[in-house]
Write a protein that holds these residues in place. Structure first.
Motif, PDB file in Angstrom:
ATOM      1  N   LYS A   1      37.244  21.220  31.779  1.00 24.29           N
ATOM      2  CA  LYS A   1      36.171  20.680  31.634  1.00 24.29           C
ATOM      3  C   LYS A   1      35.982  19.723  30.572  1.00 24.29           C
ATOM      4  O   LYS A   1      35.331  18.591  30.774  1.00 24.29           O
ATOM      5  CB  LYS A   1      35.023  21.451  32.217  1.00 24.29           C
ATOM      6  CG  LYS A   1      33.698  20.635  32.242  1.00 24.29           C
ATOM      7  CD  LYS A   1      32.609  21.426  32.682  1.00 24.29           C
ATOM      8  CE  LYS A   1      31.291  20.886  32.811  1.00 24.29           C
ATOM      9  NZ  LYS A   1      30.408  19.880  32.119  1.00 24.29           N
TER      10      LYS A   1
ATOM     11  N   LYS B   1      43.224  28.837  40.320  1.00 27.03           N
ATOM     12  CA  LYS B   1      42.434  27.356  40.439  1.00 27.03           C
ATOM     13  C   LYS B   1      41.266  27.308  39.366  1.00 27.03           C
ATOM     14  O   LYS B   1      40.189  27.754  39.492  1.00 27.03           O
ATOM     15  CB  LYS B   1      41.790  27.469  42.085  1.00 27.03           C
ATOM     16  CG  LYS B   1      42.827  27.490  42.983  1.00 27.03           C
ATOM     17  CD  LYS B   1      41.841  27.237  44.287  1.00 27.03           C
ATOM     18  CE  LYS B   1      43.217  27.253  45.375  1.00 27.03           C
ATOM     19  NZ  LYS B   1      42.684  26.647  46.426  1.00 27.03           N
TER      20      LYS B   1
ATOM     21  N   LEU C   1      37.200  27.562  39.975  1.00 24.02           N
ATOM     22  CA  LEU C   1      37.178  26.866  41.301  1.00 24.02           C
ATOM     23  C   LEU C   1      37.159  27.795  42.241  1.00 24.02           C
ATOM     24  O   LEU C   1      38.016  28.775  42.195  1.00 24.02           O
ATOM     25  CB  LEU C   1      38.280  25.693  41.132  1.00 24.02           C
ATOM     26  CG  LEU C   1      37.912  24.570  40.063  1.00 24.02           C
ATOM     27  CD1 LEU C   1      38.905  23.589  40.664  1.00 24.02           C
ATOM     28  CD2 LEU C   1      36.691  23.903  39.976  1.00 24.02           C
TER      29      LEU C   1
ATOM     30  N   THR D   1      30.364  30.055  35.484  1.00 22.12           N
ATOM     31  CA  THR D   1      31.600  29.666  36.323  1.00 22.12           C
ATOM     32  C   THR D   1      32.856  29.240  35.203  1.00 22.12           C
ATOM     33  O   THR D   1      33.671  28.753  35.623  1.00 22.12           O
ATOM     34  CB  THR D   1      31.188  28.304  37.188  1.00 22.12           C
ATOM     35  OG1 THR D   1      30.873  27.422  36.110  1.00 22.12           O
ATOM     36  CG2 THR D   1      30.189  28.739  38.222  1.00 22.12           C
TER      37      THR D   1
ATOM     38  N   ASP E   1      36.885  25.788  47.888  1.00 23.68           N
ATOM     39  CA  ASP E   1      36.615  24.485  48.337  1.00 23.68           C
ATOM     40  C   ASP E   1      37.058  23.465  47.027  1.00 23.68           C
ATOM     41  O   ASP E   1      36.520  22.170  47.056  1.00 23.68           O
ATOM     42  CB  ASP E   1      35.046  24.593  48.571  1.00 23.68           C
ATOM     43  CG  ASP E   1      34.170  24.915  47.635  1.00 23.68           C
ATOM     44  OD1 ASP E   1      34.618  25.434  46.375  1.00 23.68           O
ATOM     45  OD2 ASP E   1      32.976  24.993  47.680  1.00 23.68           O
ATOM     46  N   GLY E   2      37.281  23.929  45.878  1.00 21.17           N
ATOM     47  CA  GLY E   2      37.707  23.166  44.724  1.00 21.17           C
ATOM     48  C   GLY E   2      36.270  22.800  43.912  1.00 21.17           C
ATOM     49  O   GLY E   2      36.402  21.989  43.134  1.00 21.17           O
ATOM     50  N   LYS E   3      35.419  23.457  44.076  1.00 25.02           N
ATOM     51  CA  LYS E   3      34.110  23.459  43.322  1.00 25.02           C
ATOM     52  C   LYS E   3      33.785  24.540  42.613  1.00 25.02           C
ATOM     53  O   LYS E   3      34.511  25.798  42.597  1.00 25.02           O
ATOM     54  CB  LYS E   3      32.816  23.083  44.256  1.00 25.02           C
ATOM     55  CG  LYS E   3      32.956  21.795  45.116  1.00 25.02           C
ATOM     56  CD  LYS E   3      31.707  21.829  45.868  1.00 25.02           C
ATOM     57  CE  LYS E   3      32.163  20.193  46.554  1.00 25.02           C
ATOM     58  NZ  LYS E   3      30.974  20.001  47.584  1.00 25.02           N
ATOM     59  N   PRO E   4      33.263  24.416  41.275  1.00 26.34           N
ATOM     60  CA  PRO E   4      32.836  25.387  40.343  1.00 26.34           C
ATOM     61  C   PRO E   4      32.504  26.683  41.200  1.00 26.34           C
ATOM     62  O   PRO E   4      31.472  26.520  42.037  1.00 26.34           O
ATOM     63  CB  PRO E   4      31.815  24.906  39.483  1.00 26.34           C
ATOM     64  CG  PRO E   4      31.972  23.520  39.332  1.00 26.34           C
ATOM     65  CD  PRO E   4      32.420  23.313  40.875  1.00 26.34           C
ATOM     66  N   ALA E   5      32.854  27.747  40.726  1.00 26.58           N
ATOM     67  CA  ALA E   5      32.525  29.049  41.559  1.00 26.58           C
ATOM     68  C   ALA E   5      32.294  30.229  40.277  1.00 26.58           C
ATOM     69  O   ALA E   5      33.091  30.241  39.466  1.00 26.58           O
ATOM     70  CB  ALA E   5      33.445  29.446  42.569  1.00 26.58           C
TER      71      ALA E   5
END
Length: 129
Positions: free
Chosen positions: A49, A45, A106, A78, A109-113
């Motif tokens: 960007k 995932k 990601l 990230t 949750d599909g957010k940057p991690a």
């Protein structure tokens, strides 16, 4: 810079001028950056960007073999920032350079991690042997 992938320029990769379509080359580069990042982060995932200025320096013709090279510039919390070069395998002539490609890790949750990586790792070094 390490050159990991080779692509053979086929008729369907050409523009109306008979040379390699720039959009096709950029798709190959985006895929190469994604695969490299997936392997580094051990997470499928990821997203692109940012891609900085693209500098086309020469073209490729049908039948040419194009090599794609990737170099890691920076590990962010990230993200991973890469540099890329595409060149003609036989002549070593540079076709295109991209100074910065930012790939982001990601979470579920599909957010940057955060990815927890700080250096390049090779798969062979991860294997217990």
């Amino acid at each position: 810079m390490r050159f990991h992938t080779r692509k053979w320029v086929k008729p369907e990769d050409l523009n109306p001028n008979g040379s390699l379509f720039g959009g096709q080359l950029l798709a190959w580069i985006d895929e190469e950056a994604a695969l490299y990042t997936i392997i580094q982060f051990e997470n499928s995932k990821i997203v692109t960007k940012f891609i900085s200025e693209i500098n086309f320096m020469s073209s490729a013709a049908q039948g040419d073999i194009v090599e794609l090279g990737i170099e890691v510039l920076k590990f962010g919390k990230t993200s991973l920032t890469l540099k890329c070069e595409a060149r003609n395998k036989m002549t070593r002539e540079t076709i295109l350079t991209v100074d910065n490609i930012v790939m982001v890790n990601l979470g579920s949750d599909g957010k940057p991690a955060p990815h927890g990586k700080t250096r390049i790792e090779f798969v062979k070094d991860r294997l217990i042997g």
